[in-house]
Design an enzyme around this catalytic site. Structure first.
Site, short mmCIF file in Angstrom:
data_model
loop_
_atom_site.label_atom_id
_atom_site.label_comp_id
_atom_site.label_asym_id
_atom_site.label_seq_id
_atom_site.Cartn_x
_atom_site.Cartn_y
_atom_site.Cartn_z
N TYR A 234 1.03 -1.26 -0.32
CA TYR A 234 0.08 0.07 0.47
C TYR A 234 0.62 1.15 0.05
CZ TYR A 234 -3.46 -3.20 1.53
OH TYR A 234 -4.31 -4.43 1.66
N ILE B 97 -12.43 -5.71 7.38
CA ILE B 97 -11.92 -3.78 7.52
C ILE B 97 -12.21 -3.00 6.34
CG2 ILE B 97 -9.43 -4.68 8.30
CD1 ILE B 97 -9.34 -5.65 5.62
N LYS C 114 -12.85 0.33 4.59
CA LYS C 114 -11.79 1.47 4.96
C LYS C 114 -12.41 2.54 4.62
CE LYS C 114 -10.02 3.84 0.80
NZ LYS C 114 -9.60 3.90 -0.54
N SER C 115 -12.13 3.86 5.46
CA SER C 115 -13.40 5.57 4.91
C SER C 115 -11.57 6.52 5.58
CB SER C 115 -14.09 5.33 5.61
OG SER C 115 -14.71 6.69 5.41
N VAL C 116 -11.84 7.36 5.08
CA VAL C 116 -10.62 8.67 4.77
C VAL C 116 -11.84 9.68 5.61
CG1 VAL C 116 -9.45 7.65 3.11
CG2 VAL C 116 -11.19 9.77 2.83
N ARG D 47 -18.34 8.13 8.80
CA ARG D 47 -17.97 7.02 8.02
C ARG D 47 -17.00 6.23 8.66
NH1 ARG D 47 -17.99 7.91 1.43
NH2 ARG D 47 -19.31 9.71 1.33
N ASN E 125 -19.53 2.80 10.95
CA ASN E 125 -18.53 1.24 10.22
C ASN E 125 -18.26 0.66 11.95
OD1 ASN E 125 -19.47 2.10 7.65
ND2 ASN E 125 -16.54 2.63 7.42
#
Length: 294
Positions: free
Chosen positions: A63, A247, A249-251, A255, A259
């Protein structure tokens, strides 16, 4: 940190279940994924997640943002001491660095980037059956575990035949297999194999990168409206009820908070079965038989 954020953190710390692994460790059932988050952006994203109560961060060498994770852990004090013991950090080996000596060198670099003394789980990212080196790689993993630099050993994207081969060469199964899994690509055969061999299943792309929020001609939205929650929460709750580790993903902090907020409602048996029936033949990601995350 605001009062509401403190409350959110206290709530999630106490309500996110832990999944027991066969090596005696336990992993938080909900974690934060950071795929396709730039290194600089990763730092505030992880800081936000930690402030909201996330205690599981899922990273990877591929990543390109392990340094960003490391900066966040240092800034928040989760790189050492009591806070470090309360946090689960996963990272993954680049496929191009599989092999015994190359794995050991890669891990040294990754640990420096993360700024940690150990990681909670180290994973083989893809099985690469066309260039199989998982047996030798696993021997390096075992050495790292024996040295106390890794707590748990896992794999990603391994199909039953790859898990069989790894076991035949090493005498071990991983404690976790992280696979693409969402309502329209459930990989039931892989999940059943894992359950039979006491391998915990971790779902990445748990919402098919957002595509499954519209699955079932409005089914997910209908269920969400019934419970007064979002479509994402419905899909993630379905995973939770299946015993999956997830898992997402959110930036975005809102959110990320959403989650985590999966434990104030349950799907009815009919709703759960309706989502089960969405299973289909098309993955959102890559084929483990042909793909390598170099």
């Amino acid at each position: 940190m605001t009062d509401s954020t403190v409350a959110d953190s206290m709530m999630t710390d106490s309500t996110v279940p832990m999944i027991d692994l066969t090596d005696g460790n336990a992993i938080p059932q909900i974690g934060l994924g950071v795929l396709r988050v730039g290194d600089e952006e990763t730092t505030p994203v992880v800081e936000s997640a930690l402030s909201l109560g996330y205690r599981h961060i899922d990273g990877a060498a591929g990543y390109g943002n392990e340094a960003g994770i490391g900066r966040a852990l240092k800034a928040t004090g989760y790189d050492q001491g009591i806070r470090r013991r309360d946090l689960w950090v996963t990272t993954k080996l680049r496929d191009s660095e599989q092999g015994y000596e190359s794995t050991l060198r890669a891990f040294d670099r990754q640990l420096r980037l993360l700024g940690l003394d150990y990681v909670d789980m180290y994973m083989i990212h893809w099985p690469t059956p066309f260039d199989w080196r998982s047996g030798e790689t696993w021997k390096a993993f075992v050495r790292l575990r024996d040295e106390g630099r890794v707590r748990s050993l896992g794999v990603c994207n391994f199909l039953p035949e790859h898990l069989d081969r790894l076991h035949s060469e090493t005498g071990e199964y991983p404690v976790v297999d992280q696979i693409e899994c969402h309502p329209t690509w459930q990989q039931r055969g892989v999940a059943q194999y894992c359950h039979a061999h006491e391998i915990a299943v971790e779902a990445y792309s748990p919402m098919a990168r957002g595509a499954d929020l519209d699955a079932g001609d409005g089914l997910i939205e209908t269920i969400a409206t019934t419970h007064g929650v979002s479509c994402a929460q419905v899909v993630l709750r379905w995973h939770i009820e299946n015993g999956m580790i997830v898992i997402p993903k959110s930036v975005h902090a809102a959110r990320q908070r959403e989650n985590l907020d999966l434990f104030g409602f349950s799907l009815t048996s009919e709703e759960h079965a309706a989502i089960d029936a969405l299973d289909g033949p098309t993955r959102a990601g890559h084929d483990p038989q042909t793909f390598s995350y170099a």
